[in-house]
Design an enzyme around this catalytic site. Structure first.
Site, PDB file in Angstrom:
ATOM      1  N   ALA A 177       0.842  -1.203   0.000  1.00  0.00           N
ATOM      2  CA  ALA A 177       0.000   0.000   0.000  1.00  0.00           C
ATOM      3  C   ALA A 177       0.871   1.244   0.000  1.00  0.00           C
ATOM      4  CB  ALA A 177      -0.939  -0.003   1.208  1.00  0.00           C
ATOM      5  N   THR A 189       0.072   4.007  -2.875  1.00  0.00           N
ATOM      6  CA  THR A 189      -0.719   5.051  -3.533  1.00  0.00           C
ATOM      7  C   THR A 189      -1.865   5.548  -2.655  1.00  0.00           C
ATOM      8  OG1 THR A 189      -0.227   4.032  -5.657  1.00  0.00           O
ATOM      9  CG2 THR A 189      -2.019   5.615  -5.607  1.00  0.00           C
ATOM     10  N   ILE A 238      -5.192  -0.622  -4.295  1.00  0.00           N
ATOM     11  CA  ILE A 238      -4.312  -1.606  -3.679  1.00  0.00           C
ATOM     12  C   ILE A 238      -4.608  -3.002  -4.224  1.00  0.00           C
ATOM     13  CG2 ILE A 238      -3.458  -2.561  -1.521  1.00  0.00           C
ATOM     14  CD1 ILE A 238      -2.945   0.501  -2.106  1.00  0.00           C
ATOM     15  N   GLU A 254       9.791  -4.183  -9.877  1.00  0.00           N
ATOM     16  CA  GLU A 254       8.371  -4.036 -10.199  1.00  0.00           C
ATOM     17  C   GLU A 254       8.187  -3.552 -11.634  1.00  0.00           C
ATOM     18  OE1 GLU A 254       4.332  -1.627  -8.766  1.00  0.00           O
ATOM     19  OE2 GLU A 254       6.230  -1.287  -7.717  1.00  0.00           O
ATOM     20  N   ARG A 255       8.997  -2.580 -12.040  1.00  0.00           N
ATOM     21  CA  ARG A 255       8.860  -2.047 -13.396  1.00  0.00           C
ATOM     22  C   ARG A 255       9.259  -3.068 -14.452  1.00  0.00           C
ATOM     23  NH1 ARG A 255      11.103   3.871 -11.408  1.00  0.00           N
ATOM     24  NH2 ARG A 255       9.048   4.605 -10.709  1.00  0.00           N
TER      25      ARG A 255
END
Length: 398
Positions: free
Chosen positions: A144, A146, A177, A261-262
């Site tokens: 969490a 954003t 989320i 993550e990207r």
């Protein structure tokens, strides 16, 4: 021999393909309509060793590195899964690495190691209470970061955590989320100074604590089998032992793990493109119009050739960048470029693939329809295309 085509990695592909064929494809449409995947799927993936790929055996993982994780993601989609399935089943890929790194364990992709010696008294305990059970498929974690008014501005996080003896008192809210409804715990970015100060800390917050509310299930354009939630924290008391690393090291920890993550999102993008090329080729060979297969027309063949070229070029570049990340090179700019290149290829290919399917491609019965919807989030999640361009611009001295 290609770094992604070793005998061991070919076996990993075969294992993943068999898992998807047997455990996913017959049920994915039902999960899409239900809005989530069953918890039992996590346990099945864990027993096969897929859930723990990229995490060290010392914390309950299956070993392997970032490239192994990429191979699993790629094969999940190319075998008939979806990026939404990846998001739902592998949410721990963004929920756990911060804990593993803070405890000093090495994670695949050379993203592990203690953050400058910054540790918390509870770091080793977090491995036993959260990491091992999650990699065993008995718990589900979420990340969490954003917030409703924050978007990509991580430093502007306004959810606060005030120290009160052996606890933090958390107040604030989070949105978008992934796995927020099913998660047993949430790795949460909080501000330990005034809201928006950028002084961030990561806390593991258990579902069910007084004041922690999971809000409505968010309905989305795509990723239908991946549940998404809003979270609210009102005077939630979280033990200090649930802190990841030292206080105020959260921002750097988040930034360090953005690369993995990207690259995961980039992998989902080019793999979706590859899958849509395969679906389109199959369709154009079988579909006849005016007495001839679609594939017999030069225009269609050239369009398919261009789609295939874009997908394969994106795959090659993402693999190259991932290999550099795995050996510890600081390639922040290249990671941003890899994500944008893969997303652009995916956007083009899924659009063309659906067009080639004609009216059938617009139906829920068509696999390509799901990929068309799912692909749209890939240029938003993990940092938008525009944020990636800002990183790239900085990397070239602008």
């Amino acid at each position: 021999m290609s770094i992604v085509d070793t005998p061991e990695r070919r076996q990993l592909r075969e294992l993943t393909r068999a898992f998807v064929t047997r455990e996913v494809v017959p049920h994915l449409d039902d999960w899409e309509r239900a809005g989530e995947v069953p918890r039992a799927l996590h346990a099945t993936a864990a027993k096969l060793g897929l859930l723990g790929i990229g995490f060290p055996e010392s914390v309950g993982g299956s070993g392997g590195d970032l490239l192994d994780s990429i191979i699993v993601t790629e094969e999940l989609i190319r075998s008939g899964g979806s990026s939404g399935l990846v998001a739902a089943l592998f949410t721990h890929g963004i929920a756990l690495p911060h804990m593993v790194a803070a405890a000093g364990a090495h994670t695949g992709g050379s993203l592990g190691g203690r953050l400058g010696g910054a540790t918390s008294p509870g770091d080793d305990g977090l491995i036993e209470r959260y990491v091992r059970p999650t990699l065993a498929g008995t718990m589900i974690g979420a990340l969490a970061i954003t917030e409703p008014d924050g978007g990509s501005d991580v430093a502007g996080i306004r959810t606060t955590a005030r120290r009160d003896g052996d606890h933090y008192v958390v107040n604030g809210s989070k949105t978008y989320i992934t796995s927020g409804h099913r998660a047993d715990f949430v790795t949460t970015a909080v501000c330990t100074d005034f809201p928006g100060s950028g002084e961030l800390t990561l806390l593991v917050i258990d579902k069910g604590l007084p004041g922690f509310t999971v809000g409505r299930r968010l309905e989305k354009l795509g990723w239908h089998c991946s549940d998404t939630a809003e979270l609210s924290f009102v005077d939630v008391r979280v033990p200090v032992t649930n802190r990841i690393g030292a206080e105020n090291t959260g921002f750097l920890a988040i930034m360090q793990h953005f690369a993995a993550e990207r690259l995961s999102l980039a992998t989902q993008a080019y793999a979706t493109a590859q899958r849509c090329v395969e679906l389109a080729v199959r369709w154009c060979r079988d579909r006849e119009t005016f007495g001839r297969p679609l594939a017999s027309r030069q225009l269609i063949r050239h369009r398919l050739a261009e789609m295939h070229t874009r997908a394969e070029a994106a795959r090659s570049y993402v693999h190259e960048v991932a290999d550099r990340v795995a050996v510890g090179e600081p390639v922040v700019t290249e990671v941003a470029m890899a994500k944008n290149v893969a997303v652009a290829a995916c956007d083009h290919v899924v659009d063309q693939a659906l067009q080639l399917h004609g009216g059938f491609g617009y139906l829920r019965d068509a696999e390509v329809e799901r990929h068309y919807r799912d692909a749209r989030i890939l240029g938003i999640g993990g940092g938008t295309t525009e944020i990636m361009n800002e990183i790239i611009a900085k990397g070239i001295g602008l």
